[in-house]
Design a protein around this motif. Structure first.
Motif, PDB file in Angstrom:
ATOM      1  N   ALA A 275       0.833  -1.206   0.000  1.00 28.34           N
ATOM      2  CA  ALA A 275       0.000   0.000   0.000  1.00 28.34           C
ATOM      3  C   ALA A 275       0.866   1.255   0.000  1.00 28.34           C
ATOM      4  O   ALA A 275       0.571   2.238  -0.689  1.00 28.34           O
ATOM      5  CB  ALA A 275      -0.930   0.000   1.212  1.00 28.34           C
ATOM      6  N   GLY A 276       1.960   1.208   0.758  1.00 31.40           N
ATOM      7  CA  GLY A 276       2.831   2.374   0.826  1.00 31.40           C
ATOM      8  C   GLY A 276       3.729   2.545  -0.377  1.00 31.40           C
ATOM      9  O   GLY A 276       3.956   3.660  -0.846  1.00 31.40           O
ATOM     10  N   ALA A 277       4.255   1.434  -0.896  1.00 32.25           N
ATOM     11  CA  ALA A 277       5.231   1.506  -1.987  1.00 32.25           C
ATOM     12  C   ALA A 277       4.591   1.558  -3.364  1.00 32.25           C
ATOM     13  O   ALA A 277       5.269   1.872  -4.347  1.00 32.25           O
ATOM     14  CB  ALA A 277       6.181   0.309  -1.915  1.00 32.25           C
ATOM     15  N   TRP A 278       3.300   1.225  -3.466  1.00 32.53           N
ATOM     16  CA  TRP A 278       2.676   1.059  -4.781  1.00 32.53           C
ATOM     17  C   TRP A 278       2.758   2.284  -5.691  1.00 32.53           C
ATOM     18  O   TRP A 278       2.968   2.125  -6.906  1.00 32.53           O
ATOM     19  CB  TRP A 278       1.226   0.613  -4.633  1.00 32.53           C
ATOM     20  CG  TRP A 278       0.668   0.104  -5.928  1.00 32.53           C
ATOM     21  CD1 TRP A 278      -0.207   0.719  -6.765  1.00 32.53           C
ATOM     22  CD2 TRP A 278       1.012  -1.140  -6.553  1.00 32.53           C
ATOM     23  NE1 TRP A 278      -0.442  -0.057  -7.868  1.00 32.53           N
ATOM     24  CE2 TRP A 278       0.298  -1.204  -7.759  1.00 32.53           C
ATOM     25  CE3 TRP A 278       1.854  -2.200  -6.197  1.00 32.53           C
ATOM     26  CZ2 TRP A 278       0.403  -2.294  -8.613  1.00 32.53           C
ATOM     27  CZ3 TRP A 278       1.960  -3.279  -7.045  1.00 32.53           C
ATOM     28  CH2 TRP A 278       1.231  -3.313  -8.244  1.00 32.53           C
ATOM     29  N   PRO A 279       2.607   3.525  -5.188  1.00 37.58           N
ATOM     30  CA  PRO A 279       2.723   4.682  -6.104  1.00 37.58           C
ATOM     31  C   PRO A 279       4.035   4.688  -6.882  1.00 37.58           C
ATOM     32  O   PRO A 279       4.047   4.960  -8.083  1.00 37.58           O
ATOM     33  CB  PRO A 279       2.613   5.874  -5.158  1.00 37.58           C
ATOM     34  CG  PRO A 279       1.798   5.373  -4.024  1.00 37.58           C
ATOM     35  CD  PRO A 279       2.233   3.952  -3.832  1.00 37.58           C
ATOM     36  N   ALA A 280       5.157   4.398  -6.208  1.00 38.35           N
ATOM     37  CA  ALA A 280       6.453   4.389  -6.897  1.00 38.35           C
ATOM     38  C   ALA A 280       6.556   3.208  -7.848  1.00 38.35           C
ATOM     39  O   ALA A 280       7.092   3.344  -8.957  1.00 38.35           O
ATOM     40  CB  ALA A 280       7.589   4.344  -5.864  1.00 38.35           C
ATOM     41  N   ILE A 281       6.064   2.033  -7.436  1.00 32.82           N
ATOM     42  CA  ILE A 281       6.112   0.852  -8.300  1.00 32.82           C
ATOM     43  C   ILE A 281       5.309   1.082  -9.568  1.00 32.82           C
ATOM     44  O   ILE A 281       5.734   0.753 -10.671  1.00 32.82           O
ATOM     45  CB  ILE A 281       5.584  -0.386  -7.537  1.00 32.82           C
ATOM     46  CG1 ILE A 281       6.492  -0.710  -6.345  1.00 32.82           C
ATOM     47  CG2 ILE A 281       5.492  -1.591  -8.463  1.00 32.82           C
ATOM     48  CD1 ILE A 281       5.950  -1.792  -5.445  1.00 32.82           C
ATOM     49  N   THR A 322      22.024   1.498  -8.333  1.00 29.07           N
ATOM     50  CA  THR A 322      22.757   0.241  -8.191  1.00 29.07           C
ATOM     51  C   THR A 322      21.887  -0.959  -7.860  1.00 29.07           C
ATOM     52  O   THR A 322      22.339  -2.099  -8.023  1.00 29.07           O
ATOM     53  CB  THR A 322      23.825   0.364  -7.081  1.00 29.07           C
ATOM     54  OG1 THR A 322      23.186   0.712  -5.846  1.00 29.07           O
ATOM     55  CG2 THR A 322      24.850   1.430  -7.421  1.00 29.07           C
ATOM     56  N   LYS A 323      20.657  -0.753  -7.394  1.00 26.08           N
ATOM     57  CA  LYS A 323      19.809  -1.863  -6.940  1.00 26.08           C
ATOM     58  C   LYS A 323      18.842  -2.242  -8.046  1.00 26.08           C
ATOM     59  O   LYS A 323      17.817  -1.602  -8.229  1.00 26.08           O
ATOM     60  CB  LYS A 323      19.054  -1.445  -5.666  1.00 26.08           C
ATOM     61  CG  LYS A 323      18.048  -2.465  -5.165  1.00 26.08           C
ATOM     62  CD  LYS A 323      18.721  -3.766  -4.826  1.00 26.08           C
ATOM     63  CE  LYS A 323      17.707  -4.772  -4.297  1.00 26.08           C
ATOM     64  NZ  LYS A 323      18.249  -6.128  -4.307  1.00 26.08           N
ATOM     65  N   VAL A 409      12.402  -0.876  -8.613  1.00 18.41           N
ATOM     66  CA  VAL A 409      11.974   0.156  -7.662  1.00 18.41           C
ATOM     67  C   VAL A 409      11.375  -0.464  -6.404  1.00 18.41           C
ATOM     68  O   VAL A 409      11.572   0.053  -5.301  1.00 18.41           O
ATOM     69  CB  VAL A 409      10.986   1.120  -8.343  1.00 18.41           C
ATOM     70  CG1 VAL A 409      10.336   2.046  -7.321  1.00 18.41           C
ATOM     71  CG2 VAL A 409      11.714   1.941  -9.411  1.00 18.41           C
ATOM     72  N   ALA A 410      10.669  -1.571  -6.547  1.00 15.34           N
ATOM     73  CA  ALA A 410      10.151  -2.258  -5.364  1.00 15.34           C
ATOM     74  C   ALA A 410      11.300  -2.674  -4.448  1.00 15.34           C
ATOM     75  O   ALA A 410      11.222  -2.529  -3.220  1.00 15.34           O
ATOM     76  CB  ALA A 410       9.327  -3.478  -5.769  1.00 15.34           C
TER      77      ALA A 410
END
Length: 457
Positions: A275-281, A322-323, A409-410
């Protein structure tokens, strides 16, 4: 879509707001429109529509790329300076790198396993006579020498076919340069404060520019997806269908199985993480740029997931360059297996160990930009496989890059969360809060933007 009007009170005045459409819905609408227009352009060969979609998509990506240099450079300098506010900064940096390596290693094992189970190259029907080595290639020597900045902005120039000169940049050099400048600023002390203040101001301005570009994401999405559908139909994907499915399945396993397991293992809610990370993903999927998503990634990590801003300001920019679990682990492993099978080359255990080594150590070569050609050529050259195989895979690269970047990004949100949790730098009240800020459309330079929930239509 919400049709009810909300009210915003200022003093004794109450002003009704217009009906609004959530940003994520706007992006999905752009996705649907782009697919529809792409199908029309491909089915009826509407050249002007294909050109328009391509122009809109490439313009959107160009807008993201043009601000990469000041964004990455200032973000790294400021993040290094912020580390002085964090105790045990060296240990945090080491743990961050360690978790980058751990998740990359597991991801590449997943990619190799899928490749061995499905044999994507054996089922491919591509014409080997069309194989052509990519003009962009990477070797270990190139990778090592590229770490040293050639100039203060890591810019390069080369002649194009029209007699002009085109500029390019090396994001890895920008990272090295930013780390050096940030460390030197800390060593100088108070005399460097004006320089650091200047960088903080530039970073705020660049983030504002990035946010304006992000607001164009629904339009950019329509162009990018429409161009992909118009130019890369099933007749191109079909011959490499198993390889395409493998990449998406591998990334999905990392994204929806590996990452949730790690989140749960640290006593955190998986639902709250997504829920928190989804906008960036979501934005990474349509933009195909980890660096372009950087401001949004840092925003979700701090505001939605509750990671300490001082630590996140280092971990997120570093991770954005790098990730790369999608581009540097899943994809090159499957691509190497596919190319080897296409050319009838048998891989041994030593080759799979080399794939794992390249994925863990050489992932910085992808540099956070769209595409993963450098990492692919680096892997193939290390294994001694024909670089001509790259040309066979490039035709469908934009389709694959969307899922790869979303996975990247995740992972860039996951590692700061894990390290923050393990070192007491995670505000679990923020993490577990039911009120997720709609930062996919908030302005990162606006101190009251947390109150905004939707973009007016």
């Amino acid at each position: 879509m919400s049709t009810s009007a909300t009210e915003h009170s200022v003093g004794n005045n109450t002003t009704p707001k217009r009906a609004s459409l959530p940003f994520w819905a706007q992006v999905l609408l752009g996705l649907a429109v782009g697919i529809g227009l792409g199908l029309v352009a491909r089915t009826w060969e509407v050249d002007w529509l294909t050109t328009t979609l391509s122009t809109v998509g490439s313009t959107f990506v160009s807008l993201l790329r043009v601000i990469v240099v000041p964004l990455v450079l200032t973000a790294i300098i400021v993040s290094i300076a912020n580390l002085r506010e964090v105790t045990n900064a060296a240990r945090l940096a080491g743990q961050t790198l360690l978790w980058f390596a751990i998740t990359s290693l597991i991801s590449v094992v997943i990619g190799i396993t899928i490749g061995l189970l499905t044999n994507p190259g054996a089922s491919a029907t591509v014409d080997l006579s069309a194989a052509e080595a990519s003009s962009t290639q990477g070797t270990w020597l190139d990778f090592l020498t590229s770490i040293v900045p050639a100039n203060i902005l890591a810019l390069g120039a080369e002649a194009d076919g029209d007699g002009g000169v085109s500029l390019s940049f090396n994001v890895l050099q920008l990272v090295v340069l930013g780390i050096a400048l940030g460390a030197a600023s800390l060593a100088v002390g108070k005399k460097a404060e004006p320089f650091l203040d200047f960088n903080r101001s530039v970073l705020e301005i660049v983030q504002k520019l990035v946010w304006w570009v992000i607001r164009l994401a629904p339009i950019g999405t329509a162009g990018l997806i429409g161009r992909a559908v118009a130019n890369y139909g099933w007749d191109l994907i079909g011959p490499l269908a198993v390889f395409t499915i493998d990449v998406y399945v591998g990334c999905a396993i990392v994204l929806f199985v590996l990452y949730p397991v790690l989140v749960k293992a640290h006593g955190l809610s998986v639902r709250r993480f997504f829920a928190g990370a989804w906008p960036a993903i979501q934005f990474a999927f349509v933009s195909r740029s980890s660096v372009g998503t950087l401001p949004l990634t840092q925003r979700v990590v701090t505001r939605n997931l509750g990671v300490s801003p001082n630590y996140a300001s280092f971990a997120v920019p570093f991770g954005a360059t790098t990730k790369m679990d999608g581009c540097a682990a899943i994809y090159p492993a499957l691509a190497a297996i596919t190319v080897a099978q296409l050319f009838g080359i048998e891989l041994g255990i030593q080759h799979y160990l080399l794939i794992a080594f390249v994925s863990v150590v050489g992932s910085a070569a992808t540099a956070g930009l769209t595409g993963a050609v450098v990492m692919l050529t680096l892997t193939l050259s290390t294994l001694g496989l024909p670089l001509e195989g790259v040309g066979l895979l490039l035709a469908i690269d934009p389709i694959l890059d969307m899922m790869r970047t979303a996975t990247n990004v995740a992972g860039q949100t996951l590692v700061p969360l894990i390290v923050g949790k393990r070192n007491g730098l995670l505000d679990e009240k923020v993490y577990n809060s039911a009120n997720v800020s709609s930062i996919e459309h908030d302005d990162p330079t606006d101190t009251v933007s947390q109150e905004r929930q939707t973009i007016p239509v």
